[in-house]
Design an enzyme around this catalytic site. Structure first.
Site, PDB file in Angstrom:
ATOM      1  N   THR A   1     115.201  22.159  90.034  1.00  0.00           N
ATOM      2  CA  THR A   1     115.276  20.768  90.505  1.00  0.00           C
ATOM      3  C   THR A   1     115.692  19.821  89.376  1.00  0.00           C
ATOM      4  O   THR A   1     116.019  18.674  89.638  1.00  0.00           O
ATOM      5  CB  THR A   1     113.931  20.294  91.101  1.00  0.00           C
ATOM      6  OG1 THR A   1     112.923  20.419  90.099  1.00  0.00           O
ATOM      7  CG2 THR A   1     113.548  21.110  92.319  1.00  0.00           C
TER       8      THR A   1
ATOM      9  N   ALA B   1     100.768  17.325  83.566  1.00  0.00           N
ATOM     10  CA  ALA B   1     101.080  16.268  84.532  1.00  0.00           C
ATOM     11  C   ALA B   1     100.418  16.616  85.844  1.00  0.00           C
ATOM     12  O   ALA B   1     100.847  17.522  86.559  1.00  0.00           O
ATOM     13  CB  ALA B   1     102.594  16.166  84.708  1.00  0.00           C
TER      14      ALA B   1
ATOM     15  N   TYR C   1     101.697  21.884  96.908  1.00  0.00           N
ATOM     16  CA  TYR C   1     101.756  21.018  95.720  1.00  0.00           C
ATOM     17  C   TYR C   1     100.341  20.569  95.344  1.00  0.00           C
ATOM     18  O   TYR C   1      99.908  20.719  94.197  1.00  0.00           O
ATOM     19  CB  TYR C   1     102.634  19.816  96.027  1.00  0.00           C
ATOM     20  CG  TYR C   1     102.865  18.869  94.877  1.00  0.00           C
ATOM     21  CD1 TYR C   1     103.539  19.277  93.734  1.00  0.00           C
ATOM     22  CD2 TYR C   1     102.448  17.537  94.959  1.00  0.00           C
ATOM     23  CE1 TYR C   1     103.781  18.390  92.686  1.00  0.00           C
ATOM     24  CE2 TYR C   1     102.691  16.646  93.918  1.00  0.00           C
ATOM     25  CZ  TYR C   1     103.354  17.076  92.790  1.00  0.00           C
ATOM     26  OH  TYR C   1     103.599  16.198  91.761  1.00  0.00           O
TER      27      TYR C   1
END
Ligand code: UDP
Length: 327
Positions: free
Chosen positions: A36, A115, A146
């Site tokens: 991505t 993150a 996710y």
């Protein structure tokens, strides 16, 4: 000289982190599997002496020669469209990938910042969201791949801190925007800007009453920098608390772009959180940090960036076909 490994380095936030840490005099080791991410986001650094790039998937064993002072783990698909396309990779990078990096951090005695995301709060029943709130996540819904990967990431990071004494940091990142975002990842800001640029109507999902709070990337990067340099191992929310409904946001974009299109309404995606706003009391207190760039200014800068792209560059921002990696 301090050496830092940044994963997801060719992504939107990863590439801005490369710029920031390189600018601060660090030797930056950038890593990305480019599924991505977009190599063009960091191309300008390739000629620099204190910069190297590894094309690598961190779900597999990670080796970096030499000493490593810091690791920033920013590798992951980060938009609902992306992780619906590559759900298994999304789970793997947050779990196996994080495990590999924690192992690397142990061997190298590095400090590691991971993150994380406001998605750990799911569709929140507490508003605004404080770090104490434990969330309302559907593990088997479309966002589960996710959300649960990121929740596991926090758990394993904290376990390495507690059991191995590793220096760890966890940033819970709320919606962030700015230059270098892809236009086709389905996130609301690039979706609206892309539609405005192409002269299409703006697609608001549901009735647009759901809210988000958008942080400009410069503020976010500053928050990450301060958190990395702090001594706080607990999760810290980093975001801009200025909350807005998606319908009002669409209207702001139309005003900004001067576009004459309409707003059209589409079905609300499953498990789309109804509201989201970070409580940033902790970041203010321990990092002396709060966002400085308001939405009007941030949107102006972001739109100017997309306007400055050539037709070819815009085309590439809109077409990143990673279907071939779907395995
Ligand atoms: N959204 C929208 N139109 C679009 C894309 C997104 O109305 O073309 C909405 C989406 O349903 C969500 C919000 O904008 O309520 C933010 O979506 P995004 O995918 O940017 O991130 P999220 O915060 O949901 O992870």
């Amino acid at each position: 000289m301090k050496r830092i490994l940044i994963t997801g380095a060719a992504g939107f936030l990863g590439s801005h982190l490369c710029d920031r840490f390189h600018g601060e005099g660090f030797h930056v080791i950038a890593m990305d599997n480019l599924i991505t991410g977009d190599i063009r986001n960091i191309e300008h650094l390739f000629s620099e002496e204190r910069f190297e790039f590894y094309h690598h998937d961190i779900s597999k064993f990670v080796h970096v020669p030499g000493k490593l002072d810091y690791i920033l783990h920013f590798a992951s698909p980060a938009s609902p469209i992306d992780y619906l396309k590559i759900p298994i990779q999304t789970l793997k990078v947050g779990s196996l990938g994080t495990h590999n990096l924690l192992g690397l951090a142990r061997v190298k005695s590095s400090r590691i910042l991971v993150a994380s995301t406001s998605e750990v709060y799911g569709d929140p029943t507490v508003h605004p969201q404080t770090e104490e709130y434990r969330g309302n996540v559907n593990p088997v819904g479309p966002r589960g791949v996710y959300d649960e990967a990121k929740r596991f990431q926090e758990a394993i990071t904290m376990a390495y801190h507690t059991y191995h004494g590793l220096e760890t940091r966890i940033a819970r990142i709320f919606n962030t925007y700015g230059p270098r975002m892809r236009l086709n990842d389905g996130r609301v800001l690039p979706a609206f800007i892309g539609q405005a640029l192409r002269g299409e109507d703006l697609t608001v999902f549901g009735d647009g009453s759901q809210t988000r709070s958008f942080c400009y990337m410069d503020d976010l990067i500053e928050g990450i920098y301060r958190l990395l340099m702090s001594d706080c191992a607990d999760p810290v929310n980093i975001g801009n608390p200025d909350e807005i409904s998606i319908l009002d946001f669409a209207q702001e974009i139309l005003k900004l772009t001067g576009a004459s299109q309409q707003i059209i309404f589409k079905e609300l995606p499953t498990d789309d959180p109804l509201q989201r706003q970070p409580d940033i009391g902790l970041a203010k207190k321990i990092l002396n940090w709060s966002p400085k760039i308001d939405r009007a200014e941030g949107l102006k800068r972001t739109y100017a960036y997309f306007q400055s792209l050539s037709e070819e560059e815009l085309y590439k921002k809109e077409h990143n076909d990673f279907e071939k990696y779907k395995s």
